[in-house]
Design an enzyme around this catalytic site. Structure first.
Site, mmCIF file in Angstrom:
data_model
loop_
_atom_site.group_PDB
_atom_site.id
_atom_site.type_symbol
_atom_site.label_atom_id
_atom_site.label_comp_id
_atom_site.label_asym_id
_atom_site.label_seq_id
_atom_site.Cartn_x
_atom_site.Cartn_y
_atom_site.Cartn_z
ATOM 1 N N LYS A 21 0.823 -1.221 0.000
ATOM 2 C CA LYS A 21 0.000 0.000 0.000
ATOM 3 C C LYS A 21 0.853 1.266 0.000
ATOM 4 O O LYS A 21 0.591 2.187 -0.764
ATOM 5 C CB LYS A 21 -0.914 0.057 1.233
ATOM 6 C CG LYS A 21 -2.084 -0.883 1.217
ATOM 7 C CD LYS A 21 -3.090 -0.525 2.302
ATOM 8 C CE LYS A 21 -2.494 -0.524 3.700
ATOM 9 N NZ LYS A 21 -2.105 -1.837 4.208
ATOM 10 N N ARG A 45 -10.584 0.941 8.146
ATOM 11 C CA ARG A 45 -10.145 -0.431 8.388
ATOM 12 C C ARG A 45 -11.244 -1.304 8.978
ATOM 13 O O ARG A 45 -11.023 -2.492 9.201
ATOM 14 C CB ARG A 45 -8.976 -0.414 9.372
ATOM 15 C CG ARG A 45 -7.622 -0.603 8.730
ATOM 16 C CD ARG A 45 -6.597 -0.444 9.824
ATOM 17 N NE ARG A 45 -5.392 -1.181 9.595
ATOM 18 C CZ ARG A 45 -4.298 -0.682 9.015
ATOM 19 N NH1 ARG A 45 -4.287 0.528 8.537
ATOM 20 N NH2 ARG A 45 -3.220 -1.405 8.906
ATOM 21 N N ARG A 89 11.130 -6.476 5.408
ATOM 22 C CA ARG A 89 11.095 -5.016 5.276
ATOM 23 C C ARG A 89 11.907 -4.349 6.390
ATOM 24 O O ARG A 89 11.924 -4.803 7.524
ATOM 25 C CB ARG A 89 9.631 -4.561 5.370
ATOM 26 C CG ARG A 89 9.453 -3.059 5.577
ATOM 27 C CD ARG A 89 8.067 -2.611 5.251
ATOM 28 N NE ARG A 89 7.079 -3.089 6.216
ATOM 29 C CZ ARG A 89 5.765 -2.944 6.042
ATOM 30 N NH1 ARG A 89 5.297 -2.378 4.958
ATOM 31 N NH2 ARG A 89 4.929 -3.400 6.950
ATOM 32 N N ARG A 111 10.629 -2.390 11.648
ATOM 33 C CA ARG A 111 9.520 -1.668 12.265
ATOM 34 C C ARG A 111 9.049 -2.440 13.491
ATOM 35 O O ARG A 111 9.017 -3.666 13.470
ATOM 36 C CB ARG A 111 8.376 -1.568 11.246
ATOM 37 C CG ARG A 111 7.710 -0.237 11.204
ATOM 38 C CD ARG A 111 6.792 -0.156 9.999
ATOM 39 N NE ARG A 111 5.460 -0.693 10.286
ATOM 40 C CZ ARG A 111 4.467 -0.658 9.411
ATOM 41 N NH1 ARG A 111 4.642 -0.154 8.209
ATOM 42 N NH2 ARG A 111 3.281 -1.148 9.730
ATOM 43 N N ARG A 125 -1.369 -8.840 12.742
ATOM 44 C CA ARG A 125 -1.939 -7.809 11.872
ATOM 45 C C ARG A 125 -2.635 -8.434 10.675
ATOM 46 O O ARG A 125 -3.676 -7.951 10.227
ATOM 47 C CB ARG A 125 -0.836 -6.848 11.412
ATOM 48 C CG ARG A 125 -0.425 -5.870 12.517
ATOM 49 C CD ARG A 125 0.958 -5.287 12.316
ATOM 50 N NE ARG A 125 1.141 -4.685 11.013
ATOM 51 C CZ ARG A 125 2.272 -4.755 10.313
ATOM 52 N NH1 ARG A 125 3.319 -5.407 10.781
ATOM 53 N NH2 ARG A 125 2.355 -4.161 9.161
#
Ligand code: ADP
Ligand code: ZN
Length: 216
Positions: A13, A86, A125, A157, A168
């Site tokens: 995204k 969401r 990531r 992160r 998540r």
């Protein structure tokens, strides 16, 4: 012009939002990025949101919708929403915020990805702790752990640890997925295969957005 970009964590995204907002002159409103910067700045909102974000849970709806409402106005008028709404409550809240400003949702895109690929992308990531630039240990490594743009430390992160990432992904399936039906009308909604290379995904998105602009 209100565009909504939907997709599981790891669907890309953020990358596609940058592409779309630059190409179509949209203001990129990324609720996750806003929370991360509020948390880093230890603001009152950041302090309230911190434990939820770290645990991979949704931040309470009233905090999120208030934050979005404060940033949307009809003078600016052109937005790309990334990470919001969401759940159904947020989708309904967005509709009433937009109605007040005499705006409406013009297009909705869902970046479709398998859970396995999403998880693989999330755990590889890395992000710059200063400017937020995104790296990837496989496809775009940071030299010596430093950001090529600002020199900041490039780190994992806080919510990208595998357990939290899995959490998540579950939140997306259980809570966000059922909301998607809210937007599945005939022509403003499009699913795009997010398993392709980033520029292939961008190209598919551009074809859809152009077709919506041609109709409006
Ligand atoms: P991703 O889509 O990869 O999970 P985001 O950066 O969009 O990442 O969001 C990170 C976190 O920020 C979420 O897990 C959640 O805690 C919080 N968050 C972002 N947007 C919302 C939202 N609309 N409602 C509730 N929480 C949110
Ligand atoms: Zn940086």
């Amino acid at each position: 012009m209100i565009a909504i970009l939907l997709g599981a964590p790891g669907s890309g995204k953020g990358t596609q939002a940058k592409f779309l907002s630059a190409k179509y002159g949209l203001t990129h409103l990324a609720t996750g990025d806003i929370f991360r910067s509020e948390i880093a700045g230890k603001t009152p909102l950041g302090i309230k949101a911190q434990s939820y974000v770290k645990a991979g849970k949704l931040v309470p709806d009233d905090l999120v919708t208030e934050m979005v409402a404060a940033r949307l106005n009809s003078k600016e008028g052109r937005y790309l929403l990334d990470g919001f709404p969401r759940n159904l409550v947020q989708a309904q809240a967005l509709s009433s915020i937009l109605a007040q400003e005499k705006m409406s949702v013009n297009l909705v895109v869902l970046l479709k990805i398998s859970q396995e690929l999403a998880l693989e992308r999330i755990v590889s990531r890395r992000v710059c702790s200063q400017c937020g630039e995104v790296y990837n240990v496989q496809t775009k490594p940071a030299l010596n752990g430093k950001c090529g743009i600002c020199g900041g430390a490039v780190v994992l992160r806080e919510d990208d640890f595998e357990v939290t990432a899995r959490k998540r992904l579950m939140v997306f399936e259980d809570i966000t997925r059922p909301m998607i039906a809210y937007y599945q009308s005939e022509f403003i909604f499009k699913e795009v295969d997010a398993g392709l290379k980033p520029d292939e995904v961008s190209a598919a998105l551009a074809i859809f957005v152009d077709s919506i602009f041609a109709k409006s």
